[in-house]
Design a protein around this motif. Structure first.
Motif, PDB file in Angstrom:
ATOM      1  N   LEU A 418      18.799 -23.393  36.657  1.00  0.00           N
ATOM      2  CA  LEU A 418      18.714 -22.068  36.058  1.00  0.00           C
ATOM      3  C   LEU A 418      18.050 -21.072  37.008  1.00  0.00           C
ATOM      4  O   LEU A 418      18.527 -19.950  37.185  1.00  0.00           O
ATOM      5  CB  LEU A 418      17.937 -22.131  34.743  1.00  0.00           C
ATOM      6  CG  LEU A 418      18.629 -22.846  33.572  1.00  0.00           C
ATOM      7  CD1 LEU A 418      17.658 -23.009  32.406  1.00  0.00           C
ATOM      8  CD2 LEU A 418      19.856 -22.082  33.121  1.00  0.00           C
ATOM      9  N   ALA A 422      20.179 -18.268  39.071  1.00  0.00           N
ATOM     10  CA  ALA A 422      19.827 -16.897  38.703  1.00  0.00           C
ATOM     11  C   ALA A 422      19.530 -16.056  39.933  1.00  0.00           C
ATOM     12  O   ALA A 422      19.873 -14.873  39.992  1.00  0.00           O
ATOM     13  CB  ALA A 422      18.625 -16.896  37.756  1.00  0.00           C
ATOM     14  N   SER A 426      23.217 -14.514  41.478  1.00  0.00           N
ATOM     15  CA  SER A 426      23.098 -13.125  41.027  1.00  0.00           C
ATOM     16  C   SER A 426      23.145 -12.174  42.214  1.00  0.00           C
ATOM     17  O   SER A 426      23.799 -11.132  42.165  1.00  0.00           O
ATOM     18  CB  SER A 426      21.799 -12.925  40.236  1.00  0.00           C
ATOM     19  OG  SER A 426      21.810 -13.678  39.059  1.00  0.00           O
TER      20      SER A 426
END
Length: 476
Positions: A418, A422, A426
């Motif tokens: 995660l 992220a 991203s």
């Protein structure tokens, strides 16, 4: 909710595959789009096609790289989180995944360098061949991945050995399992739709700011033509796939439609709130009698409800039901957008009346840009969650396929994924969006070498500069 190792492993794989599928569903269609652009440039020598190619090939390179990185993670999980599955099923699944690497990934990797860096180093025909080869490689990759997944959805051509492992007895039946043709066509069309929507959104965004940008006007019309044709075709293929599901996975079909009772003339539930514990829908908005006709092709057909299956053999109903409606709802919106765009193109034979001149249509294209990705993820939720509680349908339960690891270890790796995803992805996604928003360069500028500033007089190699010449250059 008890967060045991099984549930955490399922969540981790769902998270990584949902992230990964975004990139192949884009690059499969984008590679074919690039091949079309370069082919049109070779045929017409129109600079707008070349400019669009050089613009979108940068997006392709970034998306392809992110897809490779995110895909590697999933193969590791088969050993760390799903070792029992790997032990039992790898004699069948392993060769299919190996064929994907040997016939597709190596092919793509070999010609990708020529495609990205060979524009001025090889001839135009050889470069076009490299682009087409990469596009074909992406389709071959999709072929093997969907083949492996289709076999897990409806296993065929295999036998069970005394030690419990599975072996392929008929490789043609394994590769071309009964659900494979419709599922492969459905995935490829989804990839083309996803790409068309992104290209349409990017072009519409540019046209809202630069209405006369030739490249964006051309790309928008190409995108509209694609999803005007492919979206209705996808609806037909999806219907064929649904009828196949009725035959081979009736519990999944019952969950998709939230049917609890076995009956003829089933209603079609537009919206409902399925309650698994109460074995009913708490509320529903339905159209009577047409559910059997939609799912089986005739209203008198008897459709099994979820109560016909043991509770432990039923998939999670609410998630499958709503994911299917998200996918279908977005598909209908794509059909409507394609019809609107096609009408504007036909009407736009007169100046100022084409799709690029209608701002509400341009804003609709921008809004629909992410719809392909959402529909693909929703479709995968229907396919994979609807298969539960089996990882190989009717053969191996998901609970029996997980690795003997503790919940703490899986939760730690899930948390790490995660955080890393992220941050890394991203940033990559934002960079891609910035490139898309910047738009293509003006015609002819994309392939021009940066001008080299001439040396002022007196800057001969190995010689000291002439101060007077330097001052003259500074004044200029």
């Amino acid at each position: 909710m008890d967060l045991d190792a099984l549930l955490l492993s399922r969540l981790q794989f769902a998270f990584t595959i949902a992230f990964h599928i975004i990139f192949p569903s884009f690059t499969i269609g984008l590679a074919s789009f690039l091949a079309v652009l370069e082919g049109l440039w070779l045929a017409t020598r129109r600079e707008a096609f070349k400019t669009l190619y050089l613009f979108w090939v940068k997006i392709f390179a970034l998306s392809f790289g992110m897809g490779v990185v995110s895909g590697v993670v999933m193969s590791y999980q088969l050993g760390t989180n799903w070792s029992v599955f790997s032990t039992i099923v790898s004699p069948v699944i392993g060769p299919l995944l190996a064929f994907e690497v040997l016939t597709a990934f190596f092919l793509e990797a070999s010609f990708l360098g020529v495609m990205l860096f060979g524009w001025r180093k090889v001839g135009p025909r050889l470069h076009f061949t490299a682009t087409v080869t990469v596009a074909v490689g992406t389709l071959i990759s999709a072929f093997w991945i969907i083949s492996a997944n289709s076999w897990m959805q409806h296993p065929a051509g295999f036998g069970r050995m005394p030690d419990g492992t599975l072996r392929a007895l008929d490789w043609m039946s394994v590769i071309f399992s009964p659900t494979f043709p419709e599922r492969f066509a459905h995935m490829v069309l989804a990839a083309y739709l996803t790409t068309a929507l992104v290209v349409g959104a990017a072009s519409a965004w540019r046209l809202l700011r630069q209405p006369q940008e030739t490249e964006s006007r051309l790309a928008l019309r190409m995108a509209v033509g694609m999803f005007a044709i492919v979206a209705p075709l996808q609806l037909v293929v999806g219907d064929l796939s649904g009828k196949e599901v009725l035959q081979v996975q009736p519990a999944k079909l019952a969950a998709i439609e939230a049917f609890w009772e076995t009956r003829t003339e089933q209603p079609f539930h537009i919206a409902a709130w399925p309650d698994r514990a109460a074995e009913k829908n708490q509320w529903e908005i339905s159209i009577p009698k047409i559910g059997s006709w939609i799912t089986a092709g005739e209203s008198a057909a008897e459709i099994k409800g979820l109560k016909a299956f043991a509770p432990e053999d039923r998939p999670p109903v609410a998630l499958v039901f709503w994911a299917f409606r998200v996918m279908v709802g977005l598909g209908l919106a794509m059909i409507a957008l394609g019809a609107w765009g096609a009408w504007l193109i036909l009407r736009g034979r007169r100046p100022g009346r084409g799709p690029e001149a209608v701002r509400p249509f341009l804003w609709a294209c921008v809004a629909m840009g992410p719809a392909g990705f959402v529909a693909v993820i929703a479709g995968w939720i229907v396919a994979e969650v609807g298969r539960q509680p089996y990882v190989v349908y009717g053969v191996l339960r998901t609970a029996d396929a997980v690795s003997p690891v503790g919940a703490g270890s899986v939760s730690a790796s899930l948390l790490a994924f995660l955080v890393v995803y992220a941050v890394v992805f991203s940033v990559g996604a934002l960079y891609i969006l910035r490139l898309i928003a910047a738009g293509p360069l003006p015609p002819g500028a994309a392939d021009t070498e940066p001008p080299i500033k001439p040396r002022p007089p007196g800057y001969a190699l190995g010689a000291a500069p002439d101060p007077a010449a330097h001052e003259e250059e500074a004044r200029r």
